[in-house]
Each structure stands twice: as C-alpha cells, then as structure tokens.
Design a protein around this motif. Structure first.
Motif, short mmCIF file in Angstrom:
data_model
loop_
_atom_site.label_atom_id
_atom_site.label_comp_id
_atom_site.label_asym_id
_atom_site.label_seq_id
_atom_site.Cartn_x
_atom_site.Cartn_y
_atom_site.Cartn_z
N THR A 9 0.84 -1.20 0.00
CA THR A 9 0.00 0.00 0.00
C THR A 9 0.87 1.25 0.00
OG1 THR A 9 -1.72 -1.19 1.21
CG2 THR A 9 -1.85 1.21 1.22
N GLN A 10 1.90 1.25 0.82
CA GLN A 10 2.81 2.39 0.89
C GLN A 10 3.51 2.60 -0.46
OE1 GLN A 10 3.46 4.57 3.61
NE2 GLN A 10 1.52 3.62 4.15
N LYS A 12 2.47 1.63 -3.45
CA LYS A 12 1.48 2.09 -4.43
C LYS A 12 1.20 3.58 -4.29
CE LYS A 12 -1.14 -2.04 -5.58
NZ LYS A 12 -2.48 -2.61 -5.69
N GLU A 13 1.33 4.09 -3.08
CA GLU A 13 1.12 5.52 -2.83
C GLU A 13 2.36 6.34 -3.15
OE1 GLU A 13 -0.22 5.66 1.22
OE2 GLU A 13 -2.18 4.81 0.73
N GLY A 14 3.44 5.68 -3.59
CA GLY A 14 4.65 6.39 -3.99
C GLY A 14 5.67 6.57 -2.89
N TRP A 56 8.55 -0.75 -9.46
CA TRP A 56 8.34 0.64 -9.06
C TRP A 56 7.56 1.40 -10.12
CZ3 TRP A 56 8.07 3.60 -5.03
CH2 TRP A 56 8.07 4.98 -5.18
N LYS A 57 7.93 1.20 -11.37
CA LYS A 57 7.28 1.92 -12.47
C LYS A 57 5.78 1.59 -12.54
CE LYS A 57 7.59 0.74 -16.74
NZ LYS A 57 7.38 0.32 -17.96
N ASP A 58 5.43 0.33 -12.36
CA ASP A 58 4.04 -0.10 -12.47
C ASP A 58 3.37 -0.31 -11.11
OD1 ASP A 58 4.42 -0.09 -15.20
OD2 ASP A 58 4.81 -2.24 -15.33
N ARG A 59 3.88 0.33 -10.09
CA ARG A 59 3.42 0.09 -8.71
C ARG A 59 1.92 0.32 -8.54
NH1 ARG A 59 6.17 4.70 -9.04
NH2 ARG A 59 5.17 6.62 -8.33
N GLU A 60 1.40 1.30 -9.24
CA GLU A 60 -0.02 1.62 -9.07
C GLU A 60 -0.93 0.55 -9.66
OE1 GLU A 60 -0.17 5.45 -10.89
OE2 GLU A 60 0.80 6.43 -9.19
N LYS A 61 -0.43 -0.21 -10.63
CA LYS A 61 -1.23 -1.25 -11.30
C LYS A 61 -1.03 -2.63 -10.69
CE LYS A 61 0.30 0.84 -15.38
NZ LYS A 61 1.00 0.58 -16.61
N GLU A 63 -1.17 -5.97 -8.82
CA GLU A 63 -2.25 -6.75 -8.20
C GLU A 63 -1.59 -7.96 -7.54
OE1 GLU A 63 -5.82 -6.47 -8.74
OE2 GLU A 63 -5.70 -4.59 -9.85
#
Length: 183
Positions: A9-10, A12-14, A56-61, A63
């Motif tokens: 979660t951390q 994904k939040e950058g 890191w680059k795709d952290r937001e995606k 799953e």
C-alpha cells in the motif's frame, strides 16, 4: 501477510522509503536465486534490477493477492527461465548454422556471385544500423566479445546489449530474407 499489505500500500502511494526497504530486504536473495537458475551472476543482477524497476514503475497497477515475497521470487524465476530458454534458442541456432557444410573445394561461379551479393547486402545493412548498435554488433561478431564484456566496456547493461544485438540480427535477417525471396 499484513506487513506485505502495508508495504505494498505504501509503495502504491509512492512511498520511496517503503520501496527501498523492500529492495534492501530482497535484492541479494533474489540475485542469488536468479544466479542459481541462470548460472550467470551479471545476468542475475540485470534480471533483479529490471524486476525492481518495473515493480516501481508499475506500482499503481500491481495486483498482488498473496505475499510480496512470493510475487518477487516467482517473477525472478520466470525471468530467469526466459533468459535460459532464449540462450538455448541462440545456441541451437548457432549450432545449426555452424553444422551446415561449406563446400570450399570447388565453389560454383554462380555461388560465388550470390555470396558476393549477399556480402554486399550484409555490409549495406550494417552501415544503416545506428552507431551504437553497429559497434555492439562488431564487438560481438568481429572481436568475439561476450555480452557482459561489451556491457562493461560501453557502460551499458547486459540487457541493453542483448536488445541491441537482437535488433541488429532482426534487421539483418529481414534483409537477407528479402534477398532470398527476390533471387
């Protein structure tokens, strides 16, 4: 498992600190794991670095439903196996090329003409390659340097050298196939 969810979660939040913690915790064991599969420490390092870069680059995606550790190890395993399979294909291709008998004793004049034409096509194609790609190609094929040596010499990653060689060979193959179809 809760710790994994929190770290993920951390990340994904950058949160770069959470990513650095994950990197420090898993980098060395993953590198050793990749080296145990590939047998090449430099390649293992590239595999793990690439994995963390993409992570890191795709952290937001991302799953990840199980543990981050399982995800990382599975990814390294898959990338290492892909590398080994690619090396095997290259080795088989080289073996097939080298096993083709060459009749040097009495070359047919037509064969000599075709050989010269093919050589000219290869030389023209090589001249059209971007400078770095041509340099890498020549270091490998003319001087017989390994990808890791070229990478070190040119301050590039082994993966970059592999990509440049793949592109150079693809371009050559395409031009040679065009020549064969026309002939």
């Amino acid at each position: 498992m809760l710790n994994d969810v929190f770290i993920l979660t951390q990340i994904k939040e950058g949160n770069i600190k959470a990513f650095e913690t994950l990197f420090r915790q898993y980098y060395t064991p993953l590198r050793l794991y990749a080296a145990s599969i590939t047998g090449v420490p430099d390649v293992a390092e590239e595999i793990v670095e690439e994995l963390f870069y993409v992570f890191w680059k795709d952290r937001e995606k991302l799953e990840i439903f199980h543990s981050v550790k399982n995800y990382l190890y599975r990814s390294v395993r898959n990338r290492s196996i892909q590398y080994c399979e690619h090396q095997d294909v290259k080795r088989r291709y080289q073996d097939a090329i080298l096993s083709v008998p060459v009749n040097i004793a009495s070359p047919d004049p037509q064969e000599q003409i075709e050989y010269k034409e093919l050589q000219q096509i290869i030389n023209r194609t090589l001249e059209k390659l971007p400078e770095r790609r041509l340099h890498i190609f020549r270091l490998h094929h003319t001087e017989g340097k390994k990808y890791s040596e070229i990478a070190s010499l040119l301050s590039l990653s082994v993966k970059t050298v592999e990509k440049e060689m793949t592109r150079a060979l693809r371009t050559l193959r395409k031009e040679i196939e065009n020549y064969i179809q026309i002939s």
